[in-house]
Design an enzyme around this catalytic site. Sequence first.
Site: not given
Length: 189
Positions: A134-135
């Site tokens: 994810c980020a």
Amino acid sequence: VHSGQSHPKAAPDGHSPAVRPFTPSVKELEKVLYGGRRSGNHVDEVWPNLFIGDMSVANDRYSLWKLRITHVVNAAHGKIHCQGSHDFYGPTVDYYGIPADDSPSFNLFHYFSPSAEYIQKALDSNEARVLVHCAVGVSRSASIVLAYLMIQHHYSLMEAISKVKENRWIFPNRGFLRQLCALDKQLQK
């Protein structure tokens, strides 16, 4: 009971407890999650051939090639800076996108089973190596990997957290922890 071996390449132990422990509260989970080392790695192998990473490694095709990644699960699909796709990775990497927000109100629960099946199917194929990202690589991606260990390897939520924390510091948001607790209870039935 786990062997206590924390080497990431150790073979899965076929673990299936006779009695599943109770599901802890979100507060208890946060206490457990908050402890331990804070790894600053962009990517860590948390299960044989299964990696959790952040967007900087996911956006670096050379790093993925060096890691021999064959499958990418993007738990922030379509979000700013996490716009992976089949086109971006090309024909050598299989791509699976989950358009999750890192928000306690986002319903990640209905992605748990399909992503767990995708990861297992990938790992069952020859020489596959899966990156779930994810980020930042601590909330959305970690939740997907925890759900995978619970669904496919019959770990309790606490056991899954302990397993992942052997190799990476993770901290799913409160809403995801609540959804993982619900999954834990559902799997105990």
